[in-house]
Every structure is written in structure tokens, then in C-alpha cells.
Design a protein around this motif. Structure first.
Motif, mmCIF file in Angstrom:
data_model
loop_
_atom_site.group_PDB
_atom_site.id
_atom_site.type_symbol
_atom_site.label_atom_id
_atom_site.label_comp_id
_atom_site.label_asym_id
_atom_site.label_seq_id
_atom_site.Cartn_x
_atom_site.Cartn_y
_atom_site.Cartn_z
ATOM 1 N N VAL A 208 10.695 -3.608 1.059
ATOM 2 C CA VAL A 208 11.851 -2.987 0.414
ATOM 3 C C VAL A 208 11.410 -1.845 -0.495
ATOM 4 N N MET A 209 10.249 -1.994 -1.137
ATOM 5 C CA MET A 209 9.730 -0.949 -2.031
ATOM 6 C C MET A 209 9.144 0.235 -1.278
ATOM 7 N N GLY A 210 9.043 0.134 0.046
ATOM 8 C CA GLY A 210 8.666 1.289 0.836
ATOM 9 C C GLY A 210 7.249 1.348 1.344
ATOM 10 N N ALA A 211 6.501 0.236 1.302
ATOM 11 C CA ALA A 211 5.144 0.249 1.841
ATOM 12 C C ALA A 211 5.166 0.636 3.318
ATOM 13 N N ALA A 212 4.210 1.459 3.723
ATOM 14 C CA ALA A 212 4.147 1.890 5.118
ATOM 15 C C ALA A 212 3.744 0.752 6.046
ATOM 16 N N LYS A 213 2.825 -0.103 5.577
ATOM 17 C CA LYS A 213 2.355 -1.224 6.392
ATOM 18 C C LYS A 213 2.043 -2.396 5.464
ATOM 19 N N VAL A 214 2.538 -3.568 5.841
ATOM 20 C CA VAL A 214 2.229 -4.788 5.107
ATOM 21 C C VAL A 214 1.538 -5.750 6.074
ATOM 22 N N ILE A 215 0.400 -6.261 5.655
ATOM 23 C CA ILE A 215 -0.406 -7.159 6.492
ATOM 24 C C ILE A 215 -0.430 -8.527 5.826
ATOM 25 N N ALA A 216 0.016 -9.548 6.542
ATOM 26 C CA ALA A 216 0.085 -10.910 6.025
ATOM 27 C C ALA A 216 -1.071 -11.733 6.568
ATOM 28 N N ILE A 217 -1.720 -12.506 5.690
ATOM 29 C CA ILE A 217 -2.914 -13.276 6.053
ATOM 30 C C ILE A 217 -2.656 -14.752 5.778
ATOM 31 N N GLU A 225 4.742 -16.298 11.721
ATOM 32 C CA GLU A 225 5.900 -15.819 12.464
ATOM 33 C C GLU A 225 7.002 -15.352 11.509
ATOM 34 N N LEU A 226 7.233 -16.098 10.429
ATOM 35 C CA LEU A 226 8.212 -15.658 9.431
ATOM 36 C C LEU A 226 7.818 -14.312 8.836
ATOM 37 N N ALA A 227 6.528 -14.114 8.596
ATOM 38 C CA ALA A 227 6.060 -12.826 8.071
ATOM 39 C C ALA A 227 6.327 -11.702 9.070
ATOM 40 N N ARG A 228 6.074 -11.971 10.348
ATOM 41 C CA ARG A 228 6.340 -10.946 11.368
ATOM 42 C C ARG A 228 7.824 -10.619 11.444
ATOM 43 N N GLU A 233 2.629 -7.030 9.809
ATOM 44 C CA GLU A 233 1.592 -7.363 10.774
ATOM 45 C C GLU A 233 0.828 -8.570 10.221
ATOM 46 N N THR A 234 0.147 -9.306 11.097
ATOM 47 C CA THR A 234 -0.435 -10.568 10.635
ATOM 48 C C THR A 234 -1.892 -10.723 11.069
#
Length: 393
Positions: A208-217, A225-228, A233-234
């Protein structure tokens, strides 16, 4: 009344306890309509937070209806309110600068010595979170006494059902503050360790804050799957070298910001983490700090480090050199909930933020012990447990 009480490691019980009473003119009594089990509650359940006493009432994520007020409360009987887990006076230096979780007046003087010894200053008061934080009874109960009720609780409109607003008490503002502390810029690549409730809200907030890419670990398939589904990306850390993957996914420079939404009970079979687990088990170490160590090494030079995950004690073999030599900025802390509730309520109302997607189970209060056990042992599928006093079995 009925309440969930702590009796030792992995021993929580629903018992009859005395009803709360008004003891200060600024108090209110709230009849709880919904309360939740937080990942931080598992630190108490696992016995890794000091200062617990048998019979302590647990729970710090709750909301309900005001049934009684002191003479100086600004609440009215019958109002539906969400109560921040941070207990804050509203008038001290830290409250004045909106650092509500550092309140100087909410932890009673006789309770301050232990946390002051551990951390250099006493902690503020928190609901249901040990005598380090004031020994206040928590919200996994039928009723709660709410101190400083003229400062903390936020009234919620009747058209928003409990589950849409309940998480304003903790995990939604915690995830939001985590993303804010990461100082996200539009072109940023942000890595978030942990896809539990706080991690998922941090991911949603960063997007929501505008990050170009968020990677969940993480390593739990359903949580990944919820993160995707949120747009991340995961990385499954059990099958992938996290540092190598993050370098590749950030064009070789390293991620711009990292968020540690795991804290003191990190998973993993790396040698340092297994040693931390052993020390935590026998009581000579308090924190399994594998995630924050990994995050400090993975973030790019000049990057930002946000730590919403709870740490309570000491850790060793900490990469202090990486922190200094890379010129990193670190921001952490218990959440200043009252700072964010109004803004986040607006974002819930206009649909910017979804707060219900992670709820997996709804249980009556009487089944709270089962909820704790399954939330601990089945973390992939038990993503968030909401307890409802009065709910039929």
C-alpha cells in the motif's frame, strides 16, 4: 467471570476469576466481544518471557462494549471500542511525542525494577503480558478493566463488524509501523521475514505504501500462498539459500529494506540457531536471533532495518560489524498503537486494507487452550485464531 489464565509453560486454562472493577477515575470496564491469540502470546505460552505468575489473565488483542466508566473516562456506556494493547497515559513526554509504547506512567512503580534492569528503563504497561509490563489482566476474558480509557480505546462504527476492526488493537498497526519504519520508497525492494499475522500485515502495508517489490520469506506453504495473494514474491527458506535469492531478486545490490516479523523464536537448522534454541531451552539465553542476523547481512549497504518481531533478552554472535560497516539504519519497538488507529480505521472503511483474510479459526473462549495449542503446533493452517466469549460451542 471466565478468563484464560497462565499456569506455566504450555499450561493455560479457562477459569473463573473475579470480575474487574473501577479502581481509577479514568478507568472503564469493557465486555469483550472478540479477542485474538497473537504470535507474541506464544512467547508467554512457551515460557520465554520472564515475569509471569500463575493465574495471570492473558490476551492483548481485544474489543468489546463499554459497560462501566470512571468519572474521568471519556467513553460512554454502550459504545463499541477497540482497545490498544499498549496502556498509555497520554500526558508524559513520550505520549506527547506519540511514542505511546514508551509511556512513563502506565507501569506501576512497584513493577518497574525488573524491566529497568533488563532494558535500562522500565517498560510501559501492556495488557496481559507479564509483570514486566505492569501485571495487567488481559483481554482473553469476558470483561477487562481498561486504564487510561480516555486515551487508548477507539470507538468503531456499528456498520463495521468486529472482525474487520479487531486487529486495530495490535497486529494491523504493528504491521503498518513495521513498514513505516522501513521508510519505503516507490522503487524499493523490501524483504519480510515471517508470514505470520504481523508479517502478512507488514507485506500488505508495504505494498500500500508503494514498494516496487515485496519478498516474503517463510517455510509454511499456506502462509506463503497468503503472501502471494497479497502481491508478494516468496522464498521458502528450507529449500532456498535466502541471501543468494535476495541478491538475485534485487539485481545484485541487495534489498533496500528488511523487516524482521519473526523475533525471538526463529525456526531453522543453521548451527547458530540450533545453539540459540538449546540456550533458550535451558534458560541461559533468551532470544533465537537467526532472522535478524540474516536480515542484517542481506540488506544492501545504506539500507533500512525494521524490527517488529518481539525480542526479550540477550543474543550472542551478533553481526554488529555488518550493522556499522554497511551504514544501516535500524528502527524497532513495541507499536505506538494509538498513533495509528484513526488512520487505519479510515483505510479499513474505504477498503484500502483488508483485515479478515488471515482469520482461519473462530472459537468460544472456553476452547482457548485448544486454540493456543493448535496455533503453536499447526502454524501453517492456524494462521489467526479469534476467540468469542459467549459463542456457542
Amino acid at each position: 467471570m471466565k478468563a484464560l489464565t497462565w499456569h506455566g509453560t504450555k499450561d493455560v486454562r479457562v477459569e473463573s476469576v473475579p470480575d474487574p472493577e473501577i479502581v481509577n477515575p479514568r478507568d472503564a470496564i469493557v465486555e469483550v466481544t472478540a479477542t485474538a491469540i497473537c504470535g507474541s502470546d506464544l512467547h508467554l505460552y512457551d515460557g520465554v518471557i520472564p515475569g509471569m505468575k500463575a493465574g495471570d489473565v492473558l490476551g492483548h488483542e481485544f474489543m468489546g462494549v463499554v459497560v462501566d466508566t470512571g468519572s474521568k473516562s471519556t467513553l460512554k456506556k454502550g459504545q463499541r471500542v477497540v482497545v490498544p494493547f499498549t496502556i498509555s497515559c497520554g500526558g508524559c513526554f513520550h505520549c506527547a511525542v506519540q511514542q505511546y509504547s514508551a509511556c512513563e506512567n502506565s507501569n506501576p512503580a512497584e513493577k518497574q525494577d525488573m524491566s529497568a534492569t533488563l532494558y535500562g528503563h522500565p517498560m510501559s504497561g501492556l495488557f496481559g503480558y507479564s509483570h514486566l509490563t505492569g501485571g495487567y489482566s488481559g483481554g482473553q476474558a469476558e470483561y477487562v478493566r481498561v486504564p487510561f480509557s480516555d486515551v487508548g480505546p477507539i470507538a468503531v462504527p456499528d456498520h463495521l463488524e468486529d472482525e474487520k476492526v479487531l486487529f486495530l488493537s495490535d497486529i494491523l498497526p504493528t504491521g503498518w509501523m513495521a513498514a513505516e519504519n522501513a521508510q519505503i520508497q516507490p522503487d524499493d525492494t523490501v524483504a519480510v521475514w515471517g508470514c505470520g499475522p504481523v508479517g502478512l500485515f507488514a507485506i500488505q502495508s508495504a505494498i500500500v505504501m508503494g514498494a516496487a517489490k515485496v519478498i516474503a520469506i517463510d517455510h509454511y506453504p499456506h502462509r506463503l500462498e497468503l503472501a502471494r495473494e497479497l502481491g508478494a514474491e516468496t522464498i521458502d527458506f528450507r529449500s532456498t539459500d535466502v541471501r543468494e535469492a535476495l541478491l538475485e531478486m534485487s539485481g545484485g545490490i541487495g534489498v533496500d529494506a528488511v523487516i524482521d516479523a519473526v523475533g525471538m523464536e526463529a525456526h531453522g537448522f543453521a548451527v547458530d540457531n540450533m545453539l540459540d534454541i538449546a540456550k533458550q531451552t535451558v534458560g541461559i539465553g533468551a532470544d533465537r536471533a537467526r532472522v535478524i542476523k540474516q536480515a542484517l547481512l542481506a540488506v544492501r549497504p545504506g539500507g533500512r532495518v525494521s524490527i517488529p518481531g518481539v525480542y526479550g533478552g540477550m543474543t550472542d554472535k551478533f553481526p554488529l560489524g555488518a550493522l556499522m560497516e554497511k551504514g544501516l539504519q535500524v528502527r524497532s519497538g513495541q507499536t505506538h498503537v494509538q498513533k495509528y488507529t484513526g488512520e487505519l480505521l479510515d483505510k479499513i472503511e474505504d477498503g484500502t486494507l483488508d483485515t479478515t483474510f488471515l482469520i482461519s479459526h473462530r472459537l468460544p473462549l472456553e476452547q482457548a487452550a485448544d486454540g493456543y495449542r493448535n496455533f503453536k503446533e499447526q502454524q501453517d493452517t492456524w494462521t489467526k485464531v479469534v476467540l468469542k466469549p459467549g459463542m456457542e460451542h
